[in-house]
Scaffold this active site. Structure first.
Site: not given
Ligand code: S3P
Length: 429
Positions: A316, A27
């Protein structure tokens, strides 16, 4: 193919710092590029996933300097400053890059194509394509729009009210980014709160984002103002060392500067409920995110039941939580975690295969797994299935096994934790 052979440890000791948070690093590049002015990012994670995001923004005309001390300097061009890329944007293994960028690119005035590696091209993209199409986006993808490569023709967008069937920060963030370019208000409701780094960082950069119980909303037409960003250590990376220290007798480990965002700290709640001794010290705030140092001591863990709103807060960490469960006394049940089936690999199937090889009794469920703790783990050969978190979780298990564990296909750890193996070597003495 890279392979690692890991043997049991008789205690993890010392002090470590884990690399910067992957979600926040992505981000910082995206929002720094959209901001007016220059953003200096301290603690940026130089993992392959994040470098895919950097390459994509460079390809859209953003100058991003890598400073000798490791910081990034992003020369933002404002919300309307991106240029049409000359080539396909390769997101590598990174779901966050492809899904957030789909939202961002949907509202541009140019054409773009997003793709990724063999794992990413199998992952579901319909979850962002469907709501973006409702906003007026024109996106095409393989398999009736379900899979990458994705082709996007930027269009004027309209705000939407969207009830997401999954608690996903990638879906929520894609829509909030598209919402920045849309007419009116975009509101995303989610079944449980997912990580809120997008909302926090946009607010930090001067954007009004409303977070409420059950979702978030944004009005189109706002500007981002550049501001330096400090990226805390990634709790998802720290989790490997937290669990390693808990399950290996004689361990005492201090992990400095770990992000403690409540939408991410579910792993600590789970481990504390399992009787893990984890103390938070030196609690503070950095760049709009809570941070602490964690002091972890080996502990006799016990099995618990995990489900509901806790799941997205630890999504995660389930591969390595399953290792904690394998070393706990009694049964651990993980439910409501169907999302694990569509991560970098099917993590329920991949972890069940690892645990079975190591002699652990495990039953897979459609949305989780049931694990019976074992006195002692066996050695053997396991595969990461090309998934960084499966590789590192297997290494943690190996520290408690009675003979060596060979882990195949380990180069993937570079996606999120480039110095994992050397840090592991350092703390095991
Ligand atoms: C993330 C959101 C999660 C996570 C990924 C990183 C992010 O995925 O599993 O490793 O940076 O927004 P999901 O939005 O599919 O749950």
């Amino acid at each position: 193919m890279q392979t690692q052979i890991i043997e049991a440890s008789c205690g993890l000791k010392g002090e470590i710092v884990v690399p910067g948070d992957k979600s926040i690093s992505h981000r910082s590049v995206m929002f720094g590029s959209l901001a007016q002015g220059t953003t200096r990012v301290q603690g940026f994670l130089r993992g392959e996933d994040n470098l895919s995001t950097v390459a994509a923004f460079r390809a859209m005309g953003i100058q991003i300097d890598e400073l000798p001390e490791g910081d990034l300097l992003i020369h933002g061009k404002g919300v309307h400053g991106l240029q049409e890329p000359l080539d396909v944007l390769d997101c590598g293994n990174s779901g966050t890059t492809i899904r957030l960028m789909s939202g961002l690119l949907a509202g541009q005035t140019f054409f773009s194509v997003l793709t990724g590696d063999q794992y990413l091209r199998r992952r579901p993209m319909g979850r962002v394509m469907t709501p973006l199409s409702q906003m007026g986006a024109q996106i095409w993808g393989r398999q009736q729009g379900q899979c990458a490569p994705l082709a996007i023709v930027g269009k004027p967008l309209q705000g939407v009210e969207y009830h997401s069937p999954v608690a996903s920060a990638q879906v929520k963030s894609a829509l909030l980014l598209a919402g920045l370019y849309a007419d009116g208000t975009t509101t995303v409701y989610e079944p449980h709160l997912s990580r809120d780094h997008t909302e926090r960082m946009l607010r930090y950069l001067g954007v009004e984002v409303d977070s409420f119980d059950g979702g978030a909303s944004i009005c189109g037409g706002q500007r981002l103002t550049a501001r330096d960003i400090e990226v805390p250590g990634d709790i998802s990376s720290a989790a490997f060392f937290i669990i390693a220290a808990l399950i290996v007798p004689g361990s005492e480990l201090l992990i400095r500067n770990v992000g403690m965002n409540p939408t991410r700290s579910g792993v600590l709640d789970i481990l504390q409920a399992m009787n893990g001794q984890i103390e938070q010290v030196n609690c503070r705030e950095a760049g709009g995110e809570p941070v602490a140092d964690l002091l972890v001591k080996s502990s006799p863990l016990k099995g618990i039941e995990i489900g509901g709103a806790l799941v997205p807060r630890a999504i995660d960490e389930f591969p390595v939580i399953s290792i904690a469960a394998a070393c706990a006394e009694g049964r651990t049940t993980i439910r409501d975690a169907k999302e694990l089936r569509v991560k970098e690999t099917d993590r329920i199937a991949a972890m069940a295969a690892v645990l079975k090889t190591l002699g652990v009794a495990v039953e897979t469920l459609d949305d989780g797994m049931v694990i019976d703790g074992a006195e002692q783990l066996r050695g053997g050969t396991v595969s990461s299935c090309g998934d960084h978190r499966i590789a590192m979780s297997s290494a943690v298990a190996a520290l408690r096994s009675c003979s060596a564990v060979t882990i195949e296909d380990t180069a993937c750890t570079a996606t999120s934790f480039p110095n994992f193996w050397s840090l592991l070597q350092q703390v095991r003495g």
